[in-house]
Design a protein around this motif. Sequence first.
Motif, PDB file in Angstrom:
ATOM      1  N   ALA A  60       0.433   9.546   2.418  1.00  0.00           N
ATOM      2  CA  ALA A  60      -0.363   8.908   3.473  1.00  0.00           C
ATOM      3  C   ALA A  60      -0.018   7.431   3.652  1.00  0.00           C
ATOM      4  CB  ALA A  60      -1.850   9.086   3.171  1.00  0.00           C
ATOM      5  N   VAL A  61      -0.105   6.654   2.582  1.00  0.00           N
ATOM      6  CA  VAL A  61       0.147   5.209   2.692  1.00  0.00           C
ATOM      7  C   VAL A  61       1.597   4.942   3.066  1.00  0.00           C
ATOM      8  CG1 VAL A  61       0.202   3.032   1.423  1.00  0.00           C
ATOM      9  CG2 VAL A  61      -1.714   4.604   1.106  1.00  0.00           C
ATOM     10  N   LEU A  62       2.535   5.661   2.451  1.00  0.00           N
ATOM     11  CA  LEU A  62       3.947   5.477   2.772  1.00  0.00           C
ATOM     12  C   LEU A  62       4.216   5.792   4.239  1.00  0.00           C
ATOM     13  CD1 LEU A  62       6.859   4.891   2.003  1.00  0.00           C
ATOM     14  CD2 LEU A  62       7.071   7.260   1.206  1.00  0.00           C
ATOM     15  N   THR A  63       3.569   6.804   4.781  1.00  0.00           N
ATOM     16  CA  THR A  63       3.751   7.154   6.195  1.00  0.00           C
ATOM     17  C   THR A  63       3.330   6.011   7.104  1.00  0.00           C
ATOM     18  OG1 THR A  63       3.423   9.520   5.770  1.00  0.00           O
ATOM     19  CG2 THR A  63       3.052   8.746   8.017  1.00  0.00           C
ATOM     20  N   ILE A  64       2.200   5.398   6.801  1.00  0.00           N
ATOM     21  CA  ILE A  64       1.725   4.278   7.619  1.00  0.00           C
ATOM     22  C   ILE A  64       2.679   3.097   7.514  1.00  0.00           C
ATOM     23  CG2 ILE A  64      -0.164   2.637   7.981  1.00  0.00           C
ATOM     24  CD1 ILE A  64      -2.058   4.787   6.858  1.00  0.00           C
ATOM     25  N   PHE A  65       3.115   2.778   6.297  1.00  0.00           N
ATOM     26  CA  PHE A  65       4.089   1.700   6.118  1.00  0.00           C
ATOM     27  C   PHE A  65       5.394   2.014   6.850  1.00  0.00           C
ATOM     28  CE2 PHE A  65       2.304   0.079   1.802  1.00  0.00           C
ATOM     29  CZ  PHE A  65       1.412  -0.743   2.484  1.00  0.00           C
ATOM     30  N   PRO A  83       3.709  -5.030   2.427  1.00  0.00           N
ATOM     31  CA  PRO A  83       3.017  -4.501   1.241  1.00  0.00           C
ATOM     32  C   PRO A  83       2.148  -5.542   0.557  1.00  0.00           C
ATOM     33  CG  PRO A  83       5.346  -4.781   0.781  1.00  0.00           C
ATOM     34  CD  PRO A  83       5.167  -5.032   2.242  1.00  0.00           C
ATOM     35  N   TYR A  84       2.582  -6.809   0.583  1.00  0.00           N
ATOM     36  CA  TYR A  84       1.787  -7.887  -0.004  1.00  0.00           C
ATOM     37  C   TYR A  84       0.561  -8.175   0.858  1.00  0.00           C
ATOM     38  CZ  TYR A  84       6.169  -8.422  -2.514  1.00  0.00           C
ATOM     39  OH  TYR A  84       7.288  -8.177  -3.270  1.00  0.00           O
ATOM     40  N   VAL A  85       0.748  -8.079   2.159  1.00  0.00           N
ATOM     41  CA  VAL A  85      -0.382  -8.235   3.079  1.00  0.00           C
ATOM     42  C   VAL A  85      -1.403  -7.124   2.855  1.00  0.00           C
ATOM     43  CG1 VAL A  85      -1.055  -8.117   5.524  1.00  0.00           C
ATOM     44  CG2 VAL A  85       0.939  -9.461   4.843  1.00  0.00           C
ATOM     45  N   ILE A 249      -4.684  -1.110   7.845  1.00  0.00           N
ATOM     46  CA  ILE A 249      -5.151   0.279   7.788  1.00  0.00           C
ATOM     47  C   ILE A 249      -4.704   0.937   6.479  1.00  0.00           C
ATOM     48  CG2 ILE A 249      -4.929   2.558   8.851  1.00  0.00           C
ATOM     49  CD1 ILE A 249      -4.677   1.128  11.560  1.00  0.00           C
ATOM     50  N   ALA A 250      -3.445   0.690   6.096  1.00  0.00           N
ATOM     51  CA  ALA A 250      -2.929   1.251   4.845  1.00  0.00           C
ATOM     52  C   ALA A 250      -3.706   0.716   3.644  1.00  0.00           C
ATOM     53  CB  ALA A 250      -1.445   0.929   4.696  1.00  0.00           C
ATOM     54  N   SER A 251      -4.151  -0.536   3.733  1.00  0.00           N
ATOM     55  CA  SER A 251      -4.893  -1.127   2.613  1.00  0.00           C
ATOM     56  C   SER A 251      -6.218  -0.400   2.392  1.00  0.00           C
ATOM     57  CB  SER A 251      -5.144  -2.613   2.874  1.00  0.00           C
ATOM     58  OG  SER A 251      -6.152  -2.816   3.865  1.00  0.00           O
ATOM     59  N   ILE A 252      -6.848   0.026   3.476  1.00  0.00           N
ATOM     60  CA  ILE A 252      -8.115   0.760   3.360  1.00  0.00           C
ATOM     61  C   ILE A 252      -7.887   2.109   2.697  1.00  0.00           C
ATOM     62  CG2 ILE A 252     -10.047   1.743   4.650  1.00  0.00           C
ATOM     63  CD1 ILE A 252      -9.396  -0.348   6.845  1.00  0.00           C
ATOM     64  N   ILE A 253      -6.848   2.821   3.157  1.00  0.00           N
ATOM     65  CA  ILE A 253      -6.540   4.136   2.569  1.00  0.00           C
ATOM     66  C   ILE A 253      -6.219   3.993   1.092  1.00  0.00           C
ATOM     67  CG2 ILE A 253      -5.033   6.147   2.681  1.00  0.00           C
ATOM     68  CD1 ILE A 253      -6.941   5.757   5.069  1.00  0.00           C
ATOM     69  N   PRO A 266       3.682  -3.222  -3.235  1.00  0.00           N
ATOM     70  CA  PRO A 266       5.072  -3.700  -3.131  1.00  0.00           C
ATOM     71  C   PRO A 266       6.126  -2.686  -3.509  1.00  0.00           C
ATOM     72  CG  PRO A 266       3.687  -5.440  -4.003  1.00  0.00           C
ATOM     73  CD  PRO A 266       2.820  -4.206  -3.919  1.00  0.00           C
ATOM     74  N   GLY A 267       5.803  -1.757  -4.414  1.00  0.00           N
ATOM     75  CA  GLY A 267       6.776  -0.741  -4.784  1.00  0.00           C
ATOM     76  C   GLY A 267       7.162   0.167  -3.636  1.00  0.00           C
ATOM     77  N   LEU A 268       6.342   0.189  -2.583  1.00  0.00           N
ATOM     78  CA  LEU A 268       6.619   1.032  -1.418  1.00  0.00           C
ATOM     79  C   LEU A 268       7.521   0.341  -0.393  1.00  0.00           C
ATOM     80  CD1 LEU A 268       3.072   2.576  -0.794  1.00  0.00           C
ATOM     81  CD2 LEU A 268       5.031   3.627  -1.937  1.00  0.00           C
ATOM     82  N   LEU A 269       7.850  -0.923  -0.623  1.00  0.00           N
ATOM     83  CA  LEU A 269       8.690  -1.659   0.330  1.00  0.00           C
ATOM     84  C   LEU A 269      10.055  -0.995   0.482  1.00  0.00           C
ATOM     85  CD1 LEU A 269       9.214  -4.163   2.113  1.00  0.00           C
ATOM     86  CD2 LEU A 269       9.975  -5.360   0.049  1.00  0.00           C
ATOM     87  N   LEU A 270      10.721  -0.734  -0.635  1.00  0.00           N
ATOM     88  CA  LEU A 270      12.035  -0.097  -0.592  1.00  0.00           C
ATOM     89  C   LEU A 270      11.933   1.303   0.000  1.00  0.00           C
ATOM     90  CD1 LEU A 270      15.051   0.018  -1.294  1.00  0.00           C
ATOM     91  CD2 LEU A 270      14.401   0.811  -3.584  1.00  0.00           C
TER      92      LEU A 270
END
Length: 338
Positions: A60-65, A83-85, A249-253, A266-270
């Motif tokens: 879910a979060v990766l999809t939004i990012f 990701p930091y935001v 939105i990703a932060s809420i999920i 941050p690990g999801l950045l790459l």
Amino acid sequence: MEQTLTPHDSRKKGHAQVSEWIARFALVSIFAGMVLVFAILRPESFATMANLQTILNGAAVLTIFACAVTVVLLAGEFDLSFPYVADSSALIIGVLVTTTMASTGASTLLAVVIGIVVATGFGLVNGFAVALGKVPSFVATLAVGSIAAGIELATQGKISGGLKQISTMSLPESLQNLGTMTIGSTDLRLGVLVAGIVAFVTWVLLRFTVFGRHVLAVGGNAEAAFLASVPVARTRIAAFAYVGLLAGIASIIGLIQRGYYNGASPGLLLQAYTVAFLGTAFLAMRRFTILGTIVAVLFIQTLANGLALLNEPTWIVSVVNGVVLLAAVVLTRRRGRV
């Protein structure tokens, strides 16, 4: 005069057609083969509906990012701050609902809105720095990401009890209920539905709106877009603001599913950039697309899930992500898609 093909030309044309077919269906074929291998090796745990739902919940979060990354890449820019935001936004929301505000529906909603506004504000800062300040997006977003990380560290001191993380059990009951809510009779969490809505809305924006056409024009050739009366600066600002909105939105999920802890996103950045570039290999698409990105998200999540079920060490997933990203970028450059 009609030109006839020599045997050499015919072979060359045949090889080109085969190469095109391989490029078009390579990702789909590898995906199908990977699923088959994991299903054979772990039939009792991988090839189950429960595991499919686990993969989707984890995506879910990766999809939004990834949707955010797709938009900014189509605009011809990069964003390293999201990701930091997202983590900063999640912490702000968590602190507000656990220490500052009363645990009521209205105050919780206000805290969520504040978190999204803060994240969108970071996106606007990126946009203004790139569009009006003429700062390269790589530098601007790296700086904004550092600022967001600094604000996050400063806000950690506000966590109740002097802790460094916020458990989902500490959240108001309304947010806990959202975190455990499932879709229908399935075990799919609310985050999957939100990610699906985000992907659909982003696809509509890029495909059917003036904003989407402007993003493609600016990303394709900013100078030509400017000469064609496309508002280049405004489009860039809007694109980065949209990335900030999606980070919020990703932060809420992330908050309602796993709580808050430092370094959650941050690990999801790459991975986000990996799936965006890998998505261009889906059916040999010539540019970044939401559909290709979603397929690539499922590819990466399935790969990580299968390796975990095989009890492979976690470092292998990181190595594979890097290899996939490098291969996807090389393939994309060779075919001239970006």
